[in-house]
Scaffold this motif. Structure first.
Motif, mmCIF file in Angstrom:
data_model
loop_
_atom_site.group_PDB
_atom_site.id
_atom_site.type_symbol
_atom_site.label_atom_id
_atom_site.label_comp_id
_atom_site.label_asym_id
_atom_site.label_seq_id
_atom_site.Cartn_x
_atom_site.Cartn_y
_atom_site.Cartn_z
ATOM 1 N N ASN B 15 7.185 36.818 -85.476
ATOM 2 C CA ASN B 15 6.884 38.376 -85.152
ATOM 3 C C ASN B 15 5.888 38.093 -83.976
ATOM 4 O O ASN B 15 4.938 37.533 -83.911
ATOM 5 C CB ASN B 15 6.051 38.888 -86.445
ATOM 6 N N LEU B 24 8.844 41.693 -81.425
ATOM 7 C CA LEU B 24 9.924 40.992 -82.362
ATOM 8 C C LEU B 24 9.430 41.194 -83.647
ATOM 9 O O LEU B 24 8.573 41.073 -84.309
ATOM 10 C CB LEU B 24 10.089 39.642 -81.689
ATOM 11 N N ILE B 27 12.151 37.563 -86.794
ATOM 12 C CA ILE B 27 13.274 36.756 -86.413
ATOM 13 C C ILE B 27 13.621 35.544 -86.815
ATOM 14 O O ILE B 27 12.668 34.734 -86.997
ATOM 15 C CB ILE B 27 13.197 36.717 -84.797
ATOM 16 N N ASN B 28 14.492 35.236 -87.512
ATOM 17 C CA ASN B 28 15.074 33.979 -88.103
ATOM 18 C C ASN B 28 16.562 33.383 -86.992
ATOM 19 O O ASN B 28 17.350 33.968 -87.160
ATOM 20 C CB ASN B 28 15.391 33.910 -89.490
ATOM 21 N N LEU B 29 16.293 32.125 -86.659
ATOM 22 C CA LEU B 29 17.545 31.821 -85.708
ATOM 23 C C LEU B 29 17.349 30.254 -85.662
ATOM 24 O O LEU B 29 16.196 29.830 -85.337
ATOM 25 C CB LEU B 29 17.076 32.610 -84.305
ATOM 26 N N LYS B 47 14.676 40.693 -76.265
ATOM 27 C CA LYS B 47 15.476 39.467 -75.798
ATOM 28 C C LYS B 47 14.528 38.723 -74.935
ATOM 29 O O LYS B 47 14.352 37.487 -75.149
ATOM 30 C CB LYS B 47 16.712 39.860 -74.951
ATOM 31 N N LEU B 50 11.691 37.132 -76.592
ATOM 32 C CA LEU B 50 11.707 35.817 -77.332
ATOM 33 C C LEU B 50 11.808 34.641 -76.685
ATOM 34 O O LEU B 50 11.162 33.452 -76.755
ATOM 35 C CB LEU B 50 13.412 35.892 -78.156
ATOM 36 N N PHE B 220 20.569 41.604 -80.440
ATOM 37 C CA PHE B 220 19.265 42.046 -80.710
ATOM 38 C C PHE B 220 19.195 43.387 -80.590
ATOM 39 O O PHE B 220 19.726 44.094 -79.456
ATOM 40 C CB PHE B 220 18.087 41.317 -79.762
ATOM 41 N N GLU B 224 14.768 43.432 -83.350
ATOM 42 C CA GLU B 224 15.488 42.623 -84.531
ATOM 43 C C GLU B 224 16.526 41.967 -84.047
ATOM 44 O O GLU B 224 17.274 42.325 -83.400
ATOM 45 C CB GLU B 224 15.662 43.568 -85.806
ATOM 46 N N LEU B 225 16.945 40.859 -84.694
ATOM 47 C CA LEU B 225 18.125 40.256 -84.602
ATOM 48 C C LEU B 225 19.152 40.746 -85.837
ATOM 49 O O LEU B 225 19.036 40.646 -86.929
ATOM 50 C CB LEU B 225 17.938 38.385 -84.997
#
Lengths: 280, 252, 277
Positions: B15, B24, B27-29, B47, B50, B220, B224-225
């Motif tokens: 976050n 953000l 986000i899990n990526l 974007k 991030l 995005f 959020e993703l």
């Protein structure tokens, strides 16, 4: 509603009044410079500029004062520039609002408003007497340094702020540390602006009298060391004028003073313009 | 190169908060080594934020984050920040060249990390420019001011500058916005050529660009993703309705 | 690490401004305050200044400083504001670019030159036109007014152009003339900046020494009219410091302390008004 001037007429009147007052202001400036030059330029011979002051000022030239002024200004700049630039760097790069910034800015702003006679008193009691430097180029230069530090802080602050944020971001993104970023990118980029401040500081130093006469003294001899007493151009001029020693030489000294001021302002102005053109 | 199961970069419950707003959300990526990950989405969807969080540039913006970002399994906050930024380079949307010559632009970063001989620097400059597809155009002008080259060339210079740092990951934030098609094509070609040596994260406003170069694409929206998958599946068979609408240009 | 050391050093350097301010305060007051406390505030603020005989009343000089400062404002503020408004609102950017440095040049002229011009041009003129010695409140006010004008112009100009364009456009859209816009909209909007500029100008006038010494006459009595000679606090310090010793010198530092206090107060007010960060 009673007698009322039509707004457009009102504006015309206002415009001409304002124009007149502005013109008067500018004319005053030209008058001062013109008057001094008219009576003083004739004095500017090679002899005048290169002979030492003799006979309490009645004879000889102003070389002693030129040398004295040069060195006093030099001392002032050498001390004030690192302190001023360093302070400005810290203010811009390491603070962001907050109490530290407020305190430092307050100190600088107040220092800027202190009148020169107070600096004279301070320089006298602190440098001349307390630190035992006597009436000397050193005392005068240090006192002037304290005087011009706020000027340098202000102009340097503006110069550093003008450097685009992206320069710093790029430097950081390359993994370059803060110290290197500041000294290899920001400082070189803000150099013209900083130089402007330094030049303006020199201008103030050269024109100063009250702060210098009680710290550098008023000896008309050619200074031989940093501890020699000396009479800067402004002080020499003051003494000549006030004591009525030699009107022609007074005008000559004044002319030299004004020429130096004009050169300094012109140089600062041109530098500032080149600097602004680079970033805006 | 160590063969591990770990993703090159793992973003874990991230976050990101700017003063006054959250950029953000959760986000899990994972970003795999040697892939080109495209990130698409409308403006203000987080974007760029991030990217700036990954190389900790967000700290300059006075932003703070919760969650973790791991580079090769190590939390980026446990790594020396200058090392992190050397290993993870960032290309900005607007090419900004530092004042000075082309040569100086390229050697500035490396010189602050290490001592190099003149010959080594020359080599470094040439290798970076070759990799960035710029060498032929500027090899005779290395001592010219960097501001004398065109916008497209400046952007490739920025890429070369980042390559000179010997990074592992290269993040690009809308690198081709405002560039002519030829420069854009050259930059895209560079990415594809260098894929085997580096990992790329490409943020782009241009969905077609993502379609052209990215192996996987992430969408995005508002911090959020929404969805992430192979480029082909995202573009031909998006799972989320919003992804579908964005790709089809229903909003942007 | 290099970065940490650099930060500490720069912090130290940055403290120099406030440290110097404190140093100045300390030494000035250290020299002057004991005397004041010894002779008592009543004596210090009396009108009898005869330092070689033990009388250190600065009242007549306070009045002198006040009169000359007020006079400087009377001359300097209207012209200063007029130039600022003219430059900001009624002139093209070409004129602004040429005139602004010209006016700033006025600020660069050394005070002794101002004083000198005052002696050779202004003083005889006043003497012939109005009588009296010529070295007077009036001549000092005029010259000081000219000297503080650049400060007022500078700050007022900056305050005026800082007012957002939308204010002006809204006003013009309602049919107001430029002048009406200036008076009814811009002045109030830029008011804090302009007032701060005036206060700073006031500080400069109170603190001015050399020009005042040369043209105000320096007579030690409270002037009866603006054509009378007058002595300011700054003049006393500058005239007598060269030969003062012991209590006399301490008294001069006491003058300086008082002056310093006033200036700092004015500065604080000006800083507060503009809310400078």
């Amino acid at each position: 509603m009673g007698f009322r001037i039509e707004p457009r007429v009102n504006q015309k009147i206002a415009y001409y009044v304002l124009l007149l007052m502005t013109i008067i202001t500018v004319l005053v400036l030209f008058f001062i410079i013109g008057y001094v030059f008219k009576n003083g330029l004739g004095q500017l011979s090679f002899a005048f500029l290169t002979q030492k002051t003799m006979d309490m000022g009645k004879g000889g030239g102003i070389f002693s004062s030129i040398v004295g002024t040069l060195f006093v200004a030099l001392v002032a700049i050498v001390i004030a520039t690192p302190l001023g630039v360093g302070s400005a760097l810290y203010l811009v790069e390491y603070t962001r609002g907050g109490p530290v910034r407020r305190v430092i800015s307050f100190g600088a702003d107040c220092l800027a408003g202190v009148p020169s006679i107070i600096f004279g008193l301070f320089g006298f009691i602190f440098f001349v007497i307390h630190l035992g430097m006597g009436w000397s180029i050193l005392s005068g230069g240090l006192t002037l340094a304290v005087m011009i530090i706020p000027t340098i802080i202000r102009t340097t602050e503006e110069a550093i702020k003008a450097v685009p944020r992206s320069y710093r971001e790029i430097s950081y993104s390359l993994g370059v540390g803060k110290f290197d970023t500041i000294f290899k990118v920001v400082l070189p980029a803000s150099l013209p602006g900083i130089l402007t401040g330094v030049i303006l500081g020199i201008g103030r130093a050269v024109g100063e009298t009250a702060a210098v006469i009680f710290t550098a003294g008023s000896s008309h001899n050619l200074p031989t060391s940093l501890f020699s007493s000396t009479r800067t151009l402004a002080v020499h001029f003051y003494i000549l004028a006030r004591e009525g020693i030699s009107m022609p030489k007074a005008y000559g000294t004044a002319a030299v003073l004004i020429i130096i001021i004009l050169l300094i302002n012109f140089a600062a102005y041109r530098l500032m313009h080149r600097f602004i053109a680079r970033y805006y | 190169m160590m063969q591990t199961d770990e993703a090159k970069i793992r973003v874990d419950n991230l976050n990101l908060y700017y003063p006054g707003r959250q950029a953000l959300r959760n986000i899990n990526l994972d970003i795999e080594e040697n892939e080109i990950l495209g990130i698409i989405g409308p403006a203000n969807s987080g974007k760029s934020s991030l990217l700036r969080a990954i190389n900790r540039l967000h700290e300059i913006d006075l932003a703070r984050l919760t969650g973790r970002i791991m580079l090769d399994g190590i939390n980026i906050f446990d790594v020396r920040i200058n090392d992190l930024r050397r290993r993870v380079g960032l290309i900005f949307a607007t090419p900004v060249v530092l004042p000075g010559t082309i040569y100086k632009n390229l050697t500035y970063g490396p010189k602050s990390h290490n001592h190099f001989s003149r010959a080594q620097l020359d080599r470094l400059v040439e290798d970076s420019l070759v990799a960035a597809n710029l060498w032929d155009e500027v090899k005779d002008r290395l001592r010219d001011s960097a501001s004398t080259i065109s916008g497209g060339q400046q952007q490739r210079l920025c890429i070369a500058r980042t390559l000179a740092m010997n990074p592992e990951v290269i993040m690009m934030d809308e690198p081709c916005s405002g560039l002519d098609p030829i420069s854009t094509a050259k930059i895209e070609a560079t990415m594809l050529e260098l894929k085997d040596k580096y990992t790329f994260i490409l943020v782009t406003n241009n969905t077609k660009q993502a379609a052209r170069v990215a192996d996987r694409t992430a969408f995005f929206l508002s911090g959020e993703l929404i969805e992430i998958g192979t480029t082909e599946s995202i573009f031909t068979n998006p799972q989320d309705e919003r992804t579908d609408q964005y790709i089809r240009g229903k909003f942007g | 690490m290099k970065d940490k050391i650099a930060e500490k050093i720069l912090l130290l350097i940055a403290c120099s401004a406030i440290l110097l301010l404190l140093l100045i305060t300390f030494f000035i007051f250290q020299q002057g305050l004991p005397l004041v406390l010894r002779i008592g505030f009543g004596n210090f603020f009396s009108a009898h200044w005869a330092p070689t005989r033990g009388f250190f009343g600065i009242f007549s000089m306070i009045i002198g400083s006040l009169m000359v400062t007020f006079g400087a404002l009377v001359f300097g503020v209207p012209f200063g504001l007029a130039c600022a408004v003219f430059l900001a609102e009624f002139s093209s950017s070409a004129i602004q670019k040429t005139l602004k440095p010209v006016i700033e040049l006025l600020a660069g002229i050394p005070s002794v030159v101002y004083g000198f011009i005052g002696i050779v041009v202004l003083v005889p003129f006043i003497r012939e036109s109005f009588g009296g010695p010529g070295f007077s409140v009036l001549s000092a006010s005029i010259v000081l007014g000219i000297m503080i004008m650049p400060t007022i112009v500078s700050i007022s100009y900056d305050s005026l152009i800082a007012v957002p364009k939308t204010y002006r456009e809204g006003s013009y859209a309602l049919g107001a003339t430029k002048w009406q816009t200036v008076v009814m909209l811009l002045f109030p909007a830029a008011r804090s900046g302009i007032v701060a500029g005036i206060i700073l100008g006031m500080g400069r006038a109170i603190g001015e020494t050399m020009a005042v010494i040369m043209i105000a006459g320096n007579a030690l009595k409270i002037p009866g009219s603006i054509f009378d000679s007058v002595r300011t606090l700054t003049a006393t310090i500058a005239l007598e410091l060269g030969y003062a010793a012991g209590d006399h010198r301490a008294a001069l530092f006491a003058c300086g302390s008082f002056l310093f206090l006033i200036i700092i107060i004015l500065n604080v007010i000006a800083i507060r008004i503009t809310g400078r960060k």
